[in-house]
Design an enzyme around this catalytic site. Sequence first.
Site, PDB file in Angstrom:
ATOM      1  N   ASN A 172       0.827  -1.208   0.000  1.00 25.64           N
ATOM      2  CA  ASN A 172       0.000   0.000   0.000  1.00 25.64           C
ATOM      3  C   ASN A 172       0.859   1.254   0.000  1.00 25.64           C
ATOM      4  OD1 ASN A 172       0.556  -0.902   2.652  1.00 25.64           O
ATOM      5  ND2 ASN A 172      -1.137   0.237   3.518  1.00 25.64           N
TER       6      ASN A 172
ATOM      7  N   GLU B 172       0.373   5.170   0.668  1.00 24.26           N
ATOM      8  CA  GLU B 172      -0.542   6.204   1.169  1.00 24.26           C
ATOM      9  C   GLU B 172      -0.051   7.596   0.785  1.00 24.26           C
ATOM     10  OE1 GLU B 172      -1.039   5.364   5.356  1.00 24.26           O
ATOM     11  OE2 GLU B 172      -2.165   3.541   4.902  1.00 24.26           O
TER      12      GLU B 172
ATOM     13  N   CYS C 120      -4.301   0.842  -2.446  1.00 25.11           N
ATOM     14  CA  CYS C 120      -4.131  -0.439  -1.740  1.00 25.11           C
ATOM     15  C   CYS C 120      -3.067  -1.298  -2.424  1.00 25.11           C
ATOM     16  CB  CYS C 120      -5.437  -1.225  -1.749  1.00 25.11           C
ATOM     17  SG  CYS C 120      -6.772  -0.476  -0.829  1.00 25.11           S
TER      18      CYS C 120
ATOM     19  N   GLU D  11      -3.149  -4.434  -3.235  1.00 27.70           N
ATOM     20  CA  GLU D  11      -3.651  -5.306  -4.306  1.00 27.70           C
ATOM     21  C   GLU D  11      -3.666  -4.574  -5.643  1.00 27.70           C
ATOM     22  OE1 GLU D  11      -4.913  -4.719  -1.323  1.00 27.70           O
ATOM     23  OE2 GLU D  11      -6.509  -6.112  -0.815  1.00 27.70           O
TER      24      GLU D  11
ATOM     25  N   CYS E 299     -10.852  -2.852  -4.593  1.00 26.93           N
ATOM     26  CA  CYS E 299      -9.900  -3.884  -5.033  1.00 26.93           C
ATOM     27  C   CYS E 299     -10.649  -5.098  -5.586  1.00 26.93           C
ATOM     28  CB  CYS E 299      -8.980  -4.289  -3.889  1.00 26.93           C
ATOM     29  SG  CYS E 299      -7.733  -3.035  -3.523  1.00 26.93           S
TER      30      CYS E 299
HETATM   31  N1  THU Z   1      -5.329  -1.545   2.424  1.00 29.56           N
HETATM   32  C1  THU Z   1      -4.780  -2.346   1.468  1.00 29.56           C
HETATM   33  O1  THU Z   1      -3.697  -2.055   0.943  1.00 29.56           O
HETATM   34  N2  THU Z   1      -5.447  -3.465   1.120  1.00 29.56           N
HETATM   35  C2  THU Z   1      -6.581  -3.917   1.724  1.00 29.56           C
HETATM   36  O2  THU Z   1      -7.081  -4.972   1.363  1.00 29.56           O
HETATM   37  C3  THU Z   1      -7.210  -3.125   2.778  1.00 29.56           C
HETATM   38  C4  THU Z   1      -6.601  -1.803   3.048  1.00 29.56           C
HETATM   39  C5  THU Z   1      -4.574  -0.358   2.834  1.00 29.56           C
HETATM   40  C6  THU Z   1      -5.166   0.962   2.449  1.00 29.56           C
HETATM   41  C7  THU Z   1      -4.543   1.879   3.468  1.00 29.56           C
HETATM   42  O3  THU Z   1      -3.241   2.237   3.054  1.00 29.56           O
HETATM   43  C8  THU Z   1      -4.410   0.994   4.700  1.00 29.56           C
HETATM   44  O4  THU Z   1      -4.470  -0.342   4.234  1.00 29.56           O
HETATM   45  C9  THU Z   1      -5.475   1.241   5.732  1.00 29.56           C
HETATM   46  O5  THU Z   1      -6.729   1.176   5.206  1.00 29.56           O
END
Ligand code: THU
Length: 156
Positions: A61, A63, A72, A74, A114
């Site tokens: 991920n 941010e 995310c 994925e 996702c």
């Molecule tokens: N996040 C993912 O990367 N994949 C998921 O399946 C759920 C959430 C990330 C998004 C954000 O950076 C952090 O997790 C918190 O939501």
Amino acid sequence: MEKEITIKYNEFLNWSELPSNEISMVEKAYSMCEKAHAPYSNFQVGSTVLLSNGEIVAGNNQENIAYPSGLCAERVALFFAGANFPKESVETIVVVAKGDLVPFDKLLSPCGSCRQVMMEYEMKQSKSIRVVLVSQNGKTVVFNSILDLLPFAFGN
Ligand code: THU
């Protein structure tokens, strides 16, 4: 008339019970958690994608201070796969996470966006994607298609 949808999936007490190629994918996904850019949630997610040519693509991920601008794990992995290997199909996607956002024993489950993106690739390749989700306590759940996680999907 009331109707019912049934979902079949496989559950393992620990990801070490997965086939050996998927164990490697989980290990790689965990190593990707270490490289995540998640200073706002402090929730590191790693994902690996197995392609039909045997290539394993990885993401985590990313941010951003303007929150919705992040992405995310994925989708980072899948979009890289789609961008660089557009002719290969996605066979399997693995998702793992580290952090306090999801309780240790709760399944880490992909967000709705996702799931929609995974479905796009299933439709594009007319072939199901195996989805492997690993909880922080090791419990692992395997779905045979993203449609099992997205009933009544838009575009299906
Ligand atoms: N996040 C993912 O990367 N994949 C998921 O399946 C759920 C959430 C990330 C998004 C954000 O950076 C952090 O997790 C918190 O939501």
